[in-house]
Design a protein around this motif. Structure first.
Motif, PDB file in Angstrom:
ATOM      1  N   THR A  52      -4.154  14.779   9.058  1.00 13.04           N
ATOM      2  CA  THR A  52      -4.118  13.552   8.224  1.00 13.04           C
ATOM      3  C   THR A  52      -2.732  13.003   8.119  1.00 13.04           C
ATOM      4  O   THR A  52      -1.664  13.980   8.277  1.00 13.04           O
ATOM      5  CB  THR A  52      -4.728  13.755   6.638  1.00 13.04           C
ATOM      6  OG1 THR A  52      -4.108  14.595   5.953  1.00 13.04           O
ATOM      7  CG2 THR A  52      -6.175  14.044   6.919  1.00 13.04           C
ATOM      8  N   SER A  53      -2.422  11.775   7.848  1.00 10.81           N
ATOM      9  CA  SER A  53      -1.244  11.351   7.695  1.00 10.81           C
ATOM     10  C   SER A  53      -1.208  10.483   6.529  1.00 10.81           C
ATOM     11  O   SER A  53      -2.237   9.689   6.074  1.00 10.81           O
ATOM     12  CB  SER A  53      -0.651  10.631   8.961  1.00 10.81           C
ATOM     13  OG  SER A  53      -1.357   9.674   9.384  1.00 10.81           O
ATOM     14  N   ARG A  54       0.137   9.990   6.146  1.00  9.87           N
ATOM     15  CA  ARG A  54       0.225   8.896   5.319  1.00  9.87           C
ATOM     16  C   ARG A  54       1.520   8.028   5.349  1.00  9.87           C
ATOM     17  O   ARG A  54       2.580   8.766   5.756  1.00  9.87           O
ATOM     18  CB  ARG A  54       0.723   9.695   3.854  1.00  9.87           C
ATOM     19  CG  ARG A  54       0.573   8.878   2.807  1.00  9.87           C
ATOM     20  CD  ARG A  54       0.510   9.610   1.262  1.00  9.87           C
ATOM     21  NE  ARG A  54       0.781   8.890   0.402  1.00  9.87           N
ATOM     22  CZ  ARG A  54       0.857   9.074  -1.221  1.00  9.87           C
ATOM     23  NH1 ARG A  54      -0.198  10.233  -1.274  1.00  9.87           N
ATOM     24  NH2 ARG A  54       1.464   8.693  -1.972  1.00  9.87           N
ATOM     25  N   ARG A  55       1.489   6.735   5.348  1.00 11.55           N
ATOM     26  CA  ARG A  55       2.740   5.916   5.274  1.00 11.55           C
ATOM     27  C   ARG A  55       3.612   6.319   4.162  1.00 11.55           C
ATOM     28  O   ARG A  55       2.861   6.197   2.914  1.00 11.55           O
ATOM     29  CB  ARG A  55       2.258   4.551   5.380  1.00 11.55           C
ATOM     30  CG  ARG A  55       1.788   4.052   6.561  1.00 11.55           C
ATOM     31  CD  ARG A  55       2.902   3.687   7.576  1.00 11.55           C
ATOM     32  NE  ARG A  55       2.409   3.547   8.971  1.00 11.55           N
ATOM     33  CZ  ARG A  55       1.959   2.344   9.656  1.00 11.55           C
ATOM     34  NH1 ARG A  55       1.891   1.265   8.959  1.00 11.55           N
ATOM     35  NH2 ARG A  55       1.612   2.460  10.843  1.00 11.55           N
ATOM     36  N   VAL A  56       4.768   6.670   4.376  1.00 10.70           N
ATOM     37  CA  VAL A  56       5.739   6.973   3.130  1.00 10.70           C
ATOM     38  C   VAL A  56       6.485   5.697   3.036  1.00 10.70           C
ATOM     39  O   VAL A  56       7.475   5.710   1.923  1.00 10.70           O
ATOM     40  CB  VAL A  56       6.272   8.484   3.080  1.00 10.70           C
ATOM     41  CG1 VAL A  56       5.047   9.441   2.775  1.00 10.70           C
ATOM     42  CG2 VAL A  56       7.052   8.443   4.349  1.00 10.70           C
ATOM     43  N   HIS A  78       0.775  -1.323   0.058  1.00 12.33           N
ATOM     44  CA  HIS A  78      -0.045   0.037   0.175  1.00 12.33           C
ATOM     45  C   HIS A  78       0.699   1.282   0.048  1.00 12.33           C
ATOM     46  O   HIS A  78       0.474   2.378  -0.170  1.00 12.33           O
ATOM     47  CB  HIS A  78      -0.945  -0.059   1.304  1.00 12.33           C
ATOM     48  CG  HIS A  78      -0.191   0.065   2.698  1.00 12.33           C
ATOM     49  ND1 HIS A  78       0.281  -1.270   3.044  1.00 12.33           N
ATOM     50  CD2 HIS A  78       0.176   1.024   3.349  1.00 12.33           C
ATOM     51  CE1 HIS A  78       0.879  -0.972   4.264  1.00 12.33           C
ATOM     52  NE2 HIS A  78       0.946   0.378   4.368  1.00 12.33           N
ATOM     53  N   VAL A  79       2.246   1.271   0.115  1.00 16.36           N
ATOM     54  CA  VAL A  79       2.920   2.251   0.114  1.00 16.36           C
ATOM     55  C   VAL A  79       3.491   2.537  -1.236  1.00 16.36           C
ATOM     56  O   VAL A  79       4.204   1.641  -1.740  1.00 16.36           O
ATOM     57  CB  VAL A  79       4.216   2.114   1.139  1.00 16.36           C
ATOM     58  CG1 VAL A  79       5.109   3.181   1.249  1.00 16.36           C
ATOM     59  CG2 VAL A  79       3.608   1.716   2.540  1.00 16.36           C
ATOM     60  N   LEU A 107       5.398  13.649  -4.006  1.00 13.80           N
ATOM     61  CA  LEU A 107       4.616  13.819  -2.928  1.00 13.80           C
ATOM     62  C   LEU A 107       4.352  15.142  -2.572  1.00 13.80           C
ATOM     63  O   LEU A 107       5.465  15.687  -2.015  1.00 13.80           O
ATOM     64  CB  LEU A 107       4.637  12.807  -2.010  1.00 13.80           C
ATOM     65  CG  LEU A 107       3.614  12.970  -0.690  1.00 13.80           C
ATOM     66  CD1 LEU A 107       2.121  12.514  -1.123  1.00 13.80           C
ATOM     67  CD2 LEU A 107       4.035  11.896   0.234  1.00 13.80           C
ATOM     68  N   THR A 110       2.790  13.364   8.239  1.00 16.13           N
ATOM     69  CA  THR A 110       1.567  14.002   9.078  1.00 16.13           C
ATOM     70  C   THR A 110       1.499  15.577   8.402  1.00 16.13           C
ATOM     71  O   THR A 110       2.359  16.409   8.746  1.00 16.13           O
ATOM     72  CB  THR A 110       1.743  14.058  10.490  1.00 16.13           C
ATOM     73  OG1 THR A 110       2.360  12.565  11.003  1.00 16.13           O
ATOM     74  CG2 THR A 110       0.452  14.224  11.031  1.00 16.13           C
ATOM     75  N   THR A 125       6.257   8.250   8.189  1.00 17.32           N
ATOM     76  CA  THR A 125       5.101   8.690   8.131  1.00 17.32           C
ATOM     77  C   THR A 125       5.299  10.070   7.819  1.00 17.32           C
ATOM     78  O   THR A 125       5.895  11.078   8.216  1.00 17.32           O
ATOM     79  CB  THR A 125       4.361   8.546   9.420  1.00 17.32           C
ATOM     80  OG1 THR A 125       4.373   7.107   9.874  1.00 17.32           O
ATOM     81  CG2 THR A 125       2.826   8.899   9.342  1.00 17.32           C
ATOM     82  N   THR A 144       4.258  20.132   7.560  1.00 19.93           N
ATOM     83  CA  THR A 144       4.321  18.642   7.471  1.00 19.93           C
ATOM     84  C   THR A 144       5.450  18.203   8.444  1.00 19.93           C
ATOM     85  O   THR A 144       6.565  18.397   8.197  1.00 19.93           O
ATOM     86  CB  THR A 144       4.462  18.329   6.167  1.00 19.93           C
ATOM     87  OG1 THR A 144       3.386  18.759   5.065  1.00 19.93           O
ATOM     88  CG2 THR A 144       4.213  16.567   5.901  1.00 19.93           C
ATOM     89  N   HIS A 173       7.096   1.545   4.635  1.00 22.59           N
ATOM     90  CA  HIS A 173       6.710   0.676   5.467  1.00 22.59           C
ATOM     91  C   HIS A 173       7.343  -0.829   5.237  1.00 22.59           C
ATOM     92  O   HIS A 173       6.998  -1.305   4.164  1.00 22.59           O
ATOM     93  CB  HIS A 173       5.280   0.559   5.730  1.00 22.59           C
ATOM     94  CG  HIS A 173       4.963  -0.405   6.972  1.00 22.59           C
ATOM     95  ND1 HIS A 173       3.656  -0.909   7.094  1.00 22.59           N
ATOM     96  CD2 HIS A 173       5.640  -0.852   8.141  1.00 22.59           C
ATOM     97  CE1 HIS A 173       3.564  -1.612   8.115  1.00 22.59           C
ATOM     98  NE2 HIS A 173       4.683  -1.543   8.690  1.00 22.59           N
TER      99      HIS A 173
END
Lengths: 189, 609
Positions: free
Chosen positions: B349-353, B97-98, B373, B344, B342, B379, B355
């Motif tokens: 909101t946050s997003r895994r960058v 998903h990353v 991105l 943030t 991550t 951020t 993993h």
């Protein structure tokens, strides 16, 4: 499939191997070899199955050479076995020279040793003691735990432990371990 | 150039995003769930294998054996199924998903199910007419003909054992003028053993000296600090990956006399191997207009007790300006298990960058985002790494487990998360750079102090960290470390000189004079010590003593413009205008740095007024 007169009775926990006629095991000159002959002073045969293009098998070359050297004078006969048809005599010779493997080499052209011992990957070893009983089959040591997961050095040297016991005359409980390596081609099964 | 541009576009576009590729594959007739019939090689398996495996598993490819035909794939079917189920192959460590990242080529769960069904069904071939053609694989430079190719002058001979071998090579880059570089392509020269390459540029001769000092090609140990990523660009190589060229406006500057510094991670094959990598460089005709910034999160104070199964390293940084994230690179050694990065955003909101749940030190990779991105100002970028220093971690290089500290050798431990960021304009970039540079220096200092707890007598470490302290204005700490060196090397004039210089910066002039005098007692013709001593004496108003030392300094080093500058000031303080002007003219004739030239000219105009 199997030569008619080969009688196999191999139990997982180790059993009696009766192989009174092995026909397809040949040396690099193509001459038939009887790898289960127990001449005078031979306590056990060790079969080390390898393929020329398996990276894990290849990385064991120095360890194989070390073990073969250590046990050379102690009644343990080492055999390097090439079971895959694409490993021709020429390829096998080049491979042994490249990796400094000086132990006796055979090709298992009819997969008799594969079936006799029950190996499934390379490198995998089988130890058959005098009397024809297979007392060990599996990994050389525990360096590889899985693909991409290996120890910097082994913590258990399974093959060496079995051979030490044989040489010392200690009783060995037959056993197997899971070898990590390259699967023998599916066409052999 | 047009051809090159097309190739670049191709490289940048071809590797699709996971979800896109999975969707397109899943919608093919091969979709395992929708087609209960046994999959066949030609229609269902070949498209998947030829895309995900064959680029490396082919004759002449980076991987061990070939998977380019039905026969070859069928023979390895059990193997393929096992390694794809375990996600050992294709080698892609990041959670699906990353991303998406350039070169991302993992198999989807549906594709693995298709493989399972094919193996369970007896590996049938199907109709050869359905089989897709194998892509034409280039045997040469994937990015086109390089503008410059450098090759290791002589091969490195790698022994048959042990498990992991690291070796650093300094390769001179023969460019006669300042050159702009859009990218490099690395050819390992022996794909059997070269597992990955860390690549840096050294504008000094520090790496070269270390290489030359070792009689064999390359050297063991660490890269010097001067070997760095150039102008905010990651360089490196992992099997099966080619970093696309950057657009010309993002190129990095290569100064003449620089060396390419290549650290090879090699896995001995079991045989003695010769290793001789080549590197192609691709130039741009014009100077860049934009320069990225590299942010390194991490801790250099890592200290993990033996047996600790869950040691955590955290760090974060909040962006003062808006920026784009272009790429990300995690780094840790054998004890790291899980790696999380991550972003943030200011809205919460946050997003895994990043993993990776099963970190494998052997797969070092630079992950380049397919689409940069956007990170608004404010951020927060953070990292959370977990380590297992128990015996249950089979990769643990120490058995039984022992205390492990931060350090760059593979048996030590590290925890870094590097980001390549691109600020919107030069003003933002300067602000970002200044902040990040200070943050990273402070952490580097922690690293040196960590290494010094292990090696308190390593005077090079004391000297290096003293310089870092000077750089951030912590002069008393610089003095402390230079003094440590001087105490351990009482016969070294340089140690006394360094200490004297730091004391001067700290404003402790009496102590500084004493140290310079000690340096000169050990080496009376130590020109820079004489020059600095003269300057300090001048500051103290001891003009005559200053002139005497500075005259001697200039006599010994006639081209030392700093000494000439001080001498002119000392003459001026004495009231000796003619001599002062002569010294100024001598210094100006030597083309001093602009700032110094300005000082000299100002003094000249004052004296001639």
């Amino acid at each position: 499939m199997l030569p008619a007169r080969v009688l196999l009775a191999v139990w997982l926990s180790g059993g009696l191997v009766l192989a009174d006629d092995i026909r397809g095991v040949v040396d690099l000159a193509g001459r038939p070899v009887d790898p289960l002959a127990f001449g005078q002073g031979v306590r056990a045969h060790v079969f080390i199955f390898t393929t020329s293009d398996c990276p894990i098998s290849n990385r064991y070359a120095p360890e194989i050479t070390r073990l073969a050297t250590v046990f050379a004078d102690r009644g343990i006969r080492f055999w390097l076995v090439y079971p895959v048809p694409s490993d021709t005599a020429r390829l096998a010779r080049e491979h042994t020279e490249r990796f400094g493997l000086t132990l006796p080499v055979v090709r298992d052209t009819l997969f008799e040793l594969v079936r006799l011992t029950g190996v499934t990957v390379t490198p995998e070893v089988a130890v058959i003691e005098r009397g024809g009983r297979q007392i060990y089959r599996g990994r050389i040591d525990d360096r590889y735990v899985d693909f991409g997961r290996d120890r910097p050095a082994p913590t258990t040297r399974d093959l060496q432990n079995v051979l030490d016991a044989i040489v010392a005359g200690r009783p060995v409980t037959p056993g197997t371990t899971k070898a990590i390596g390259c699967y023998l081609p599916d066409v052999l099964k | 150039m047009i051809l090159r541009a097309l190739l670049v576009a191709l490289v940048a576009i071809v590797p699709p995003a996971t979800d896109v590729s999975s969707a397109s594959r899943a919608s093919s007739p091969a979709g395992a769930q929708r087609a209960p019939v046994t999959p066949v090689f030609s229609r269902d398996i070949a498209p998947l294998v030829f895309e995900a495996c064959t680029p490396c598993h082919r004759a002449g490819g980076a991987a061990p054996f070939s998977l380019a035909s039905y026969r070859e794939v069928r023979q390895r079917a059990t193997q393929i199924l096992d390694v794809t189920r375990k996600r050992f192959m294709p080698p892609w460590k990041v959670e699906p998903h990353v991303g998406p990242f350039v070169g991302q080529r993992p198999l989807s769960a549906a594709e693995v199910e298709t493989l399972e069904a094919w193996v369970a069904g007896g590996t049938p071939e199907g109709s050869p007419a359905d089989q897709p053609a194998l892509a034409a694989f280039s045997e040469g430079w994937l990015l086109g003909a390089p503008d410059l190719v450098v090759t290791l002058p002589e091969p490195y001979v790698l022994q048959a054992e042990p498990t992991d071998v690291f070796r650093i090579f300094a390769i001179p880059l023969p460019v006669s003028k300042r050159t702009y570089v859009r990218g490099i392509e690395f050819h390992p020269g022996n794909a059997r053993v070269v597992h990955h390459a860390n690549i840096r540029i050294d504008r000094t001769d520090a790496s070269r000296s270390l290489d030359v000092a070792d009689p064999l090609p390359g050297y063991d140990g660490l890269m010097p600090r001067s070997a760095a990523y150039p102008d905010g660009h990651f360089l490196g190589w992992t099997p099966g990956q080619v970093a696309p060229l950057v657009p010309p406006d993002l190129a990095w500057t290569l100064e003449p006399g620089s060396d390419l510094v290549v650290q090879l991670h090699m896995q001995p094959s079991g045989a003695v191997e010769r290793v001789r990598p080549s590197i192609g460089l691709y130039f741009s005709q014009s100077p860049p207009t934009r320069t990225p910034t590299i942010l390194r999160l991490g801790s250099q104070g890592i200290d993990i007790p033996p047996g600790e199964e869950h040691y955590v390293v955290r760090d974060d940084y909040t962006l003062p300006v808006e920026a784009e994230m272009l790429a990300i690179q995690p780094h840790a050694h054998y004890r790291a298990t899980e790696i999380v990065g991550t972003a943030t955003f200011p809205d919460g909101t946050s997003r895994r960058v990043m993993h990776i749940t099963d970190w494998d030190f052997r797969w070092q990779h630079v992950y380049r985002l397919v689409t940069p991105l956007k990170l608004p100002a404010g951020t927060r970028l953070s990292m959370h790494y977990t380590y297992d220093n128990s015996a249950a971690n089979v990769r643990n290089p120490q058995v039984p487990p022992a205390r492990v500290l931060w350090g760059q050798r593979s048996r030590d431990e590290m925890g870094d998360l590097w980001f390549q960021l691109l600020a919107s304009d030069e003003k933002d970039r300067e602000r970002l750079n200044a902040e990040i540079s200070r943050k990273m220096t402070v952490e580097d200092i922690v690293g040196y102090e960590t290494m010094l707890t292990v090696n308190p007598n390593d005077t090079e470490l004391h000297d290096d960290v003293a310089l870092l302290y000077l750089g951030i204005g912590r002069t008393d700490d610089a003095v402390r470390h230079f003094r440590s060196t001087a105490d351990r090397r009482p016969e070294s004039p340089k140690a006394r000189y360094n200490l004297g210089t730091a004391l001067t910066v700290a404003g402790r002039t009496d102590e500084a004079v004493a140290e310079f005098e000690r340096a000169l007692a050990l080496d009376p013709s130590y020109a820079v010590a004489l020059a600095n001593l003269g300057s300090v004496l001048l500051q103290q108003g001891r003009t005559r003593d200053a002139v005497r030392r500075l005259e001697r300094a200039v006599e010994l080093a006639p081209k030392n413009v700093e000494a000439l500058n001080s001498l002119s000031a000392a003459y001026a303080a004495e009231g000796n205008v003619d001599r002062a002007l002569a010294a100024i003219d001598r210094a100006l004739a030597l083309s001093p740095p602009p700032a110094l030239a300005q000082v000299l000219r100002q003094r000249r105009s004052l004296l001639t007024r």
